[in-house]
Write a protein that holds these residues in place. Structure first.
Motif, PDB file in Angstrom:
ATOM      1  N   GLN A  94     -20.329   8.071   4.062  1.00 36.56           N
ATOM      2  CA  GLN A  94     -20.346   8.565   2.681  1.00 36.56           C
ATOM      3  C   GLN A  94     -19.883  10.020   2.618  1.00 36.56           C
ATOM      4  OE1 GLN A  94     -23.442   7.137   0.072  1.00 36.56           O
ATOM      5  NE2 GLN A  94     -23.716   9.164  -0.783  1.00 36.56           N
ATOM      6  N   GLN A 144     -16.160  10.078   3.109  1.00 35.89           N
ATOM      7  CA  GLN A 144     -15.501   9.549   1.912  1.00 35.89           C
ATOM      8  C   GLN A 144     -15.500  10.568   0.773  1.00 35.89           C
ATOM      9  OE1 GLN A 144     -17.320   5.855   0.092  1.00 35.89           O
ATOM     10  NE2 GLN A 144     -17.565   7.349  -1.524  1.00 35.89           N
ATOM     11  N   ASP A 145     -16.611  11.291   0.626  1.00 37.22           N
ATOM     12  CA  ASP A 145     -16.742  12.201  -0.512  1.00 37.22           C
ATOM     13  C   ASP A 145     -16.136  13.579  -0.245  1.00 37.22           C
ATOM     14  OD1 ASP A 145     -18.059  10.304  -2.003  1.00 37.22           O
ATOM     15  OD2 ASP A 145     -20.063  11.039  -1.547  1.00 37.22           O
ATOM     16  N   TYR A 148     -24.477  19.681  -0.025  1.00 35.31           N
ATOM     17  CA  TYR A 148     -23.078  19.277  -0.017  1.00 35.31           C
ATOM     18  C   TYR A 148     -22.827  18.516   1.262  1.00 35.31           C
ATOM     19  CZ  TYR A 148     -18.080  19.091  -0.326  1.00 35.31           C
ATOM     20  OH  TYR A 148     -16.790  18.621  -0.398  1.00 35.31           O
ATOM     21  N   PRO A 149     -22.073  17.423   1.202  1.00 30.24           N
ATOM     22  CA  PRO A 149     -21.610  16.703   0.005  1.00 30.24           C
ATOM     23  C   PRO A 149     -22.794  16.218  -0.836  1.00 30.24           C
ATOM     24  CG  PRO A 149     -20.625  15.830   2.046  1.00 30.24           C
ATOM     25  CD  PRO A 149     -21.718  16.736   2.451  1.00 30.24           C
ATOM     26  N   PRO A 150     -22.521  15.813  -2.082  1.00 30.25           N
ATOM     27  CA  PRO A 150     -23.616  15.393  -2.955  1.00 30.25           C
ATOM     28  C   PRO A 150     -24.460  14.278  -2.308  1.00 30.25           C
ATOM     29  CG  PRO A 150     -21.624  15.662  -4.220  1.00 30.25           C
ATOM     30  CD  PRO A 150     -21.221  15.802  -2.779  1.00 30.25           C
ATOM     31  N   ARG A 202     -15.393   7.247  -4.393  1.00 31.46           N
ATOM     32  CA  ARG A 202     -16.469   8.233  -4.257  1.00 31.46           C
ATOM     33  C   ARG A 202     -17.816   7.520  -4.364  1.00 31.46           C
ATOM     34  NH1 ARG A 202     -12.385  10.761  -4.078  1.00 31.46           N
ATOM     35  NH2 ARG A 202     -11.963  12.880  -4.775  1.00 31.46           N
ATOM     36  N   SER A 203     -18.826   8.119  -3.780  1.00 35.67           N
ATOM     37  CA  SER A 203     -20.182   7.616  -3.964  1.00 35.67           C
ATOM     38  C   SER A 203     -20.660   7.991  -5.361  1.00 35.67           C
ATOM     39  CB  SER A 203     -21.104   8.229  -2.923  1.00 35.67           C
ATOM     40  OG  SER A 203     -21.263   9.608  -3.188  1.00 35.67           O
ATOM     41  N   PRO A 241     -23.398   9.740  -6.179  1.00 36.55           N
ATOM     42  CA  PRO A 241     -23.721  11.172  -6.313  1.00 36.55           C
ATOM     43  C   PRO A 241     -22.479  12.051  -6.423  1.00 36.55           C
ATOM     44  CG  PRO A 241     -25.031  10.169  -4.555  1.00 36.55           C
ATOM     45  CD  PRO A 241     -24.016   9.137  -4.982  1.00 36.55           C
ATOM     46  N   ALA A 242     -21.434  11.703  -5.684  1.00 38.67           N
ATOM     47  CA  ALA A 242     -20.237  12.554  -5.706  1.00 38.67           C
ATOM     48  C   ALA A 242     -19.547  12.511  -7.060  1.00 38.67           C
ATOM     49  CB  ALA A 242     -19.271  12.131  -4.599  1.00 38.67           C
TER      50      ALA A 242
END
Lengths: 387, 366
Positions: A129, A132-133, B40-42, B11-12, B14-15
């Motif tokens: 994740q 990916q983000d 970060y990341p979210p 994106r997830s 949260p992102a």
């Protein structure tokens, strides 16, 4: 913290399924072929293997249980290790404890992956994740850019230069020359290294591992079992794993090895000076540098000088990545995390052929896996000894 | 013709919160309400104290460039086509002053180990991205302009230049010298505007001919038609007319920006103006769909949500009102900076903030 030593656990039957740059076959084919190799090498019947530990990025949608059905195995113990380059060490640790406790008699540890054109893109886009983000959207598909930033930081922090990394790459390629399993065997020079095209500066093409398809495997059992069957084997003296170590370091410049090396060597009853050969997890040269430092072969920031001062060939004063490492063999997904173990097992059982390290008794293998957006998260190391 | 390559969109959940802030042009990061750790990341949960209560908070856009790379090779077609042309694509790890380490696009003039100014914008796929720039203003970096390349510079169409808002946008676009400006009309235009250099009057009552006339467009400014008060007429002017126009223009909208001038009532209904509020809410929902459609070609949709406007005839109404040239200027600037949702005046920002914290209390006299 001390760790309970392993008692009478051995590794046997190193198997490598020949690597291919690309393959139309799936991960099940490579993993199954490795199992077939383990049976052929050991003379065991399939029903005698009662434990399986498997690692793969491309086995989806199956995990170990789907694989058991596909391979027609019945097991009393099953594990699936999703730790990439740390999966070999971790698989060995878990399998060893299963064997010690009697939960399993003979465990097959196998990692394998396929590689289809475009498949690497798919896998990296969904690697995690965080990736990916925070990495994939900026164009840094795959680990190149993340390791480039670690390399950039290391160079500025410790004054390392490109030649320092280049020497390691040149030495490893030379080691690959006599290794029939290596996909890349043509020798390279430091000039070739420096002239190779930038991929994600400061990372060059010759810093990067080449994704490919393949599998690696070995068996874990009690010493008495191996002796009764006449199987060449080596001993597991000690092993550690540590995940998400030093999470507060702004940029990764050490790994979990730094936290565990004392307990590792103490449990193994040896020191860095007692190691006859070392297989680092060599996805990028900077990561090999971190391992040389964190495992105590040299001080932090000194790996470049250490590499320059030593002969890394099998007959040199510091045999390292004796089969050429992933850099020259290719990175068959999770099997990259097993490569150091199968190579060391061959060395310690007298089957390294032209690459043999004369009189080798003690081998150190390390693993490193699962790059998040800015750092690798899993570290492991194991000390093996000739029987 | 195959669709143009875009930056990755996956994106997830949260992102996507980061994208929502980028769309408003804010610099916000996720923060734990219990321990204050910036994430970060979210994340779904605080990595420090495991609280599930994370909120988005505007934070100082200040950081420090820890490490960088110059990307010459990528697995993604969008970056493959650009990395190394004309220069490698510069990325870096930036330590935000909160301690969080962010992956950013890095301006060519930034120095490793040096301070940087951070901002959040949307890329060509409409997703959030972080930019690190020198503290002091520097020349535009061509790499950064490629990321958010939807500028609307080029042929533009103002849907109804006979309205005061439409005329203000037409004047602003003509003043910027951006391509020909098509002046949509179904009735008489201001002769001075119609005769200006670059202006092209266009009768939009004949939708079938519009595409042939304009050719590819870089920007459509959709302005509210003259509202007459009934729900049917407000819906027709505010929602149905732009929807029909967008459908007719579909062949020439690839990669274009659609800037819809709505009103804060699209988000916060005004109990005294139910019909316009309902029509604006409908137009807002439709615009969300258009944004998704346009994003497939790298285009984008921008919603503008002003409070009361300084329209002719409202001079004697009490309260702050936004001047039309200021509205047009702010909206065109927002377009260039990657903002997708613009609240251009204190009244709209106040109502949005109230609605965010007090929900349906706003509109009940609260």
């Amino acid at each position: 913290m001390s760790r309970a030593a392993f008692r009478d656990v051995v590794l046997a039957c190193p198997v490598s399924v020949p690597y291919a740059r690309f393959s139309a076959r799936g991960a099940q084919y490579f993993i199954g072929t490795a199992l077939r190799g383990l049976l052929a090498e050991s003379g065991l019947e399939k029903r005698e293997v009662d434990g399986l530990c498997v690692s793969s990025f491309s086995l989806y949608p199956d995990s170990g249980i789907g694989l058991l059905r596909a391979l027609g195995l019945q097991a009393t113990w099953l594990d699936t290790i999703p730790l990439g380059g740390a999966s070999g060490i971790v698989a060995l640790r878990r399998a060893a404890r299963a064997v010690e406790s009697g939960d399993a008699g003979i465990v097959a540890c196998i990692a394998g992956d396929t590689c289809a054109p475009g498949g690497f893109r798919e896998a990296t886009a969904r690697f995690s994740q965080a990736s990916q983000d925070a990495v994939y959207p900026v164009g840094a598909g795959g680990p190149n850019a993340s390791f480039a930033m670690i390399t950039d930081h290391y160079m500025r922090r410790f004054g390392a230069v490109a030649e320092d990394f280049g020497r390691l790459c040149v030495a490893q390629r030379a080691n690959a020359g006599p290794n029939p399993r290596a996909l890349l065997r043509k020798p390279i020079t430091l000039e070739d290294y420096l002239a190779s095209r930038p991929i994600s500066a400061p990372v060059r093409l010759l810093d990067c591992v080449m994704p490919c398809a393949g599998a690696e495997g070995f068996l874990v059992m009690r010493r008495g079992e191996a002796e009764a069957r006449g199987l060449p084997h080596c001993h597991l003296l000690a092993a550690t794993e540590r995940h998400n170590a030093y999470a507060d370091d702004p940029v990764q410049e050490r790994g979990g090895w730094a936290a565990d090396r004392e307990t590792l060597f103490a449990a193994a009853g040896t020191t860095p000076a007692g190691v006859d050969l070392f297989q680092s997890y060599d996805d990028y040269p900077v990561i090999s540098f971190l391992q040389l430092e964190d495992l105590g072969f040299c001080a932090k920031g000194e790996a470049g000088a250490f590499v320059a001062a030593h002969d890394l060939s099998p007959t040199g004063d510091f045999p390292m990545n004796t089969g050429g490492g992933q850099h020259s063999t290719g990175q068959a997904g999770a099997a990259g995390g097993f490569l150091g173990l199968t190579e060391t097992l061959r060395q310690l059982t007298g089957r390294a052929e032209e690459r043999a390290v004369p009189g080798a008794r003690i081998g150190l293998v390390s693993g490193f896996g699962m790059i998040a957006y800015d750092r690798g998260l899993s570290c492991g190391a194991a000390v093996l000894a000739a029987a | 013709m195959s669709a143009p390559a875009l930056p990755p969109r996956l994106r997830s959940a949260p992102a996507l919160g980061l994208t929502a802030r980028a769309a408003e042009g804010r610099f916000a990061l996720q923060e734990c309400t219990e321990c204050g750790a910036v994430q970060y990341p979210p994340q779904e949960i605080c990595a420090a104290c495991l609280s599930g209560d994370l909120r988005w908070r505007d934070v100082a856009p200040k950081g420090h460039l820890l490490a960088g790379t110059r990307l010459s090779h990528s697995l993604e077609p969008f970056f493959q086509a650009r990395a190394g042309r004309p220069a490698p694509w510069r990325l870096g790890l930036v330590r935000h002053e909160s301690g969080a380490v962010l992956t950013c696009f890095v301006h060519a003039a930034c120095v490793e180990d040096g301070p940087v100014r951070l901002s959040l914008t949307t890329d060509r796929a409409g997703m959030a991205c972080l930019l690190a720039q020198p503290e002091q203003a520097a020349e535009e970096d061509p790499m950064l302009t490629q990321i958010a390349a939807v500028t609307g510079r080029g042929p533009a169409l103002v849907t109804d230049a006979t309205t005061p808002v439409g005329a203000a946008f037409a004047r602003a676009l003509l003043a910027r010298g951006a391509g020909p400006v098509w002046l949509g009309h179904g009735g008489p235009l201001d002769p001075a505007l119609a005769g200006a250099e670059g202006a092209r009057p266009l009768d939009i009552s004949a939708l079938a001919d519009v595409v042939e006339m304009t050719g590819p467009l870089a920007l459509v400014v959709s302005v509210p038609g003259p509202g007459t008060g009934t729900l049917e007429e407000e819906m027709a002017a505010t929602c149905f007319a732009p929807a029909r126009l967008a459908a007719a223009l579909a062949p020439v909208l690839a990669g274009a920006a659609w800037l819809a001038v709505l009103g804060i009532e699209a988000r916060v209904p005004d109990p005294a103006r139910p019909a316009p509020s309902a029509a604006l809410a409908a137009a807002e929902a439709w615009l969300t769909g258009l944004r998704e459609t346009l994003s497939a070609s790298g285009g984008r949709a921008i919603g503008v949500y002003p409070g009361p406007l300084a329209l002719p005839g409202t001079e004697e109404v009490a309260g702050p009102r936004l001047a039309l040239p200021a509205l047009a200027r702010a909206a065109l600037d927002a377009l260039e900076s990657g903002v997708q949702e613009l609240f251009p005046d204190p009244v709209s920002r106040h109502l949005l903030a109230r609605a965010a914290t007090e929900g349906k209390a706003v509109g009940r006299g609260a």
